[in-house]
Design an enzyme around this catalytic site. Structure first.
Site, PDB file in Angstrom:
ATOM      1  N   HIS A   1      38.793   0.624  43.499  1.00 10.82           N
ATOM      2  CA  HIS A   1      37.797   1.697  43.436  1.00 10.82           C
ATOM      3  C   HIS A   1      38.205   2.929  44.246  1.00 10.82           C
ATOM      4  CE1 HIS A   1      36.202  -0.139  47.249  1.00 10.82           C
ATOM      5  NE2 HIS A   1      35.876   1.119  47.512  1.00 10.82           N
TER       6      HIS A   1
ATOM      7  N   ASP B   1      39.029  -5.908  42.492  1.00  7.32           N
ATOM      8  CA  ASP B   1      39.075  -4.651  43.250  1.00  7.32           C
ATOM      9  C   ASP B   1      40.364  -4.557  44.079  1.00  7.32           C
ATOM     10  OD1 ASP B   1      38.333  -2.205  44.202  1.00  7.32           O
ATOM     11  OD2 ASP B   1      36.715  -2.933  45.491  1.00  7.32           O
TER      12      ASP B   1
ATOM     13  N   GLN C   1      31.736   2.576  55.313  1.00  2.00           N
ATOM     14  CA  GLN C   1      32.307   3.601  54.452  1.00  2.00           C
ATOM     15  C   GLN C   1      33.554   4.221  55.090  1.00  2.00           C
ATOM     16  OE1 GLN C   1      28.826   2.946  53.960  1.00  2.00           O
ATOM     17  NE2 GLN C   1      29.867   2.132  52.173  1.00  2.00           N
ATOM     18  N   GLY C   2      34.627   4.313  54.302  1.00  2.00           N
ATOM     19  CA  GLY C   2      35.906   4.807  54.793  1.00  2.00           C
ATOM     20  C   GLY C   2      36.885   3.687  55.110  1.00  2.00           C
ATOM     21  N   ASP C   3      36.394   2.435  55.116  1.00  3.20           N
ATOM     22  CA  ASP C   3      37.259   1.284  55.371  1.00  3.20           C
ATOM     23  C   ASP C   3      37.752   0.632  54.080  1.00  3.20           C
ATOM     24  OD1 ASP C   3      37.186   1.363  58.194  1.00  3.20           O
ATOM     25  OD2 ASP C   3      35.233   0.392  58.206  1.00  3.20           O
ATOM     26  N   SER C   4      37.217   1.059  52.936  1.00  6.22           N
ATOM     27  CA  SER C   4      37.609   0.473  51.655  1.00  6.22           C
ATOM     28  C   SER C   4      39.122   0.412  51.503  1.00  6.22           C
ATOM     29  CB  SER C   4      37.047   1.305  50.497  1.00  6.22           C
ATOM     30  OG  SER C   4      35.732   0.938  50.196  1.00  6.22           O
TER      31      SER C   4
END
Length: 271
Positions: free
Chosen positions: A82, A127, A215-218
């Site tokens: 993603h 993913d 958020q931002g660690d994906s």
């Protein structure tokens, strides 16, 4: 309600990358080398975590679209599907490696050349993605991935430059945290049919929350020590209901399920 409507992927929205860059922590280093928070700092830790030491996780990579990743091979980064927009030639991504401080003059920066998103990815499960780099990063170690399920339990380490709290800004300095495995029945009760047991693995503190990726660690790795005491990757940061909420663990791509497909894809990228 669909997973996309209720649950958040843990990447920075592409349209917010510039804003996220502006919100990077710029505090000065303290006596122990930890940054002193500035007035805009939402907290001094990755949700429930602590700063990582320089060189502690040398395989960690920050990607310019607002995601994390790990060096799978010297010239290939493993991240989340993603985080990228399909497969093909792509020179728009910059990978930053070799540092915990994203503004360090010692940072290694390499552009992408190609991207391979997991075949069949449609926003649910599968993913994972690979990013081919313009040149190999030969002075840093890669992070091996598990090829079976023997390491898919226990306590895991997560790391990234993502928000330190739900809705917070991106970090300048790498953070780390420890999250315990959450078994399949428990995760199914938390997320119902949105959770895909064969393709995903859950981790977090169910009773109290407080420790999680955000958020931002994906795309960043979830990893642990193997039987020889070496780091091995078992998950890829994917999604969750908010960040560090009680009863809502983080959900990670189950790397053991896709190890063979990832290896095949990496070979294709090198052709």
């Amino acid at each position: 309600m669909t997973r996309h409507a209720k649950f958040l992927k843990r990447s920075v929205a592409l349209g917010a990358v510039a804003l996220a860059a502006l919100s990077l922590q710029t505090g000065t280093a303290g006596a122990a080398g930890e940054p002193t928070p500035s007035s805009s700092t939402p907290g001094t830790k990755v949700v429930g975590g602590v700063p990582a030491a320089q060189g502690e996780f040398p395989f960690m990579v920050r990607l310019s679209m607002g995601c994390g990743g790990a060096l799978y091979r010297p010239d290939i980064v493993l991240t989340a599907a993603h985080c990228v927009d399909g497969s093909g030639n792509n020179t728009s991504i910059t990978a930053t490696a070799g540092v915990v401080d994203l503004q360090s003059s010692s940072a290694i920066k390499v552009k992408s050349t190609k991207v391979l998103q997991a075949p069949g990815y449609n926003g649910s499960g599968k993913d994972w993605a690979l990013i081919k780099l313009a040149r190999p990063v030969t002075n840093l170690p890669t992070l091996p991935v598990t090829t079976d399920g023997r390491y898919d339990s226990g306590d895991f380490t997560v790391a990234g430059w993502g928000a330190t709290r739900e809705g917070g800004g991106q970090q300048r300095y790498l953070r780390k945290a420890t999250v315990p495995f959450v078994d399949t029945p428990t995760c199914q009760r938390a997320y119902g049919s949105a959770y895909i047991p064969g393709e995903e693995i859950c981790a977090g503190i169910m009773s109290t929350g407080g420790v999680d990726t955000c958020q931002g660690d994906s795309g960043g790795p979830m990893f642990r020590k193997d039987n020889n005491g070496a780091w091995i990757q078992v998950g890829i940061t994917s999604w969750g209901d908010g960040c560090a909420r009680p009863g809502k663990p983080g959900v990670y791509t189950r790397v053991s399920t896709f190890a063979k497909a990832i290896a095949t894809a990496a070979d294709q990228l090198r052709r």
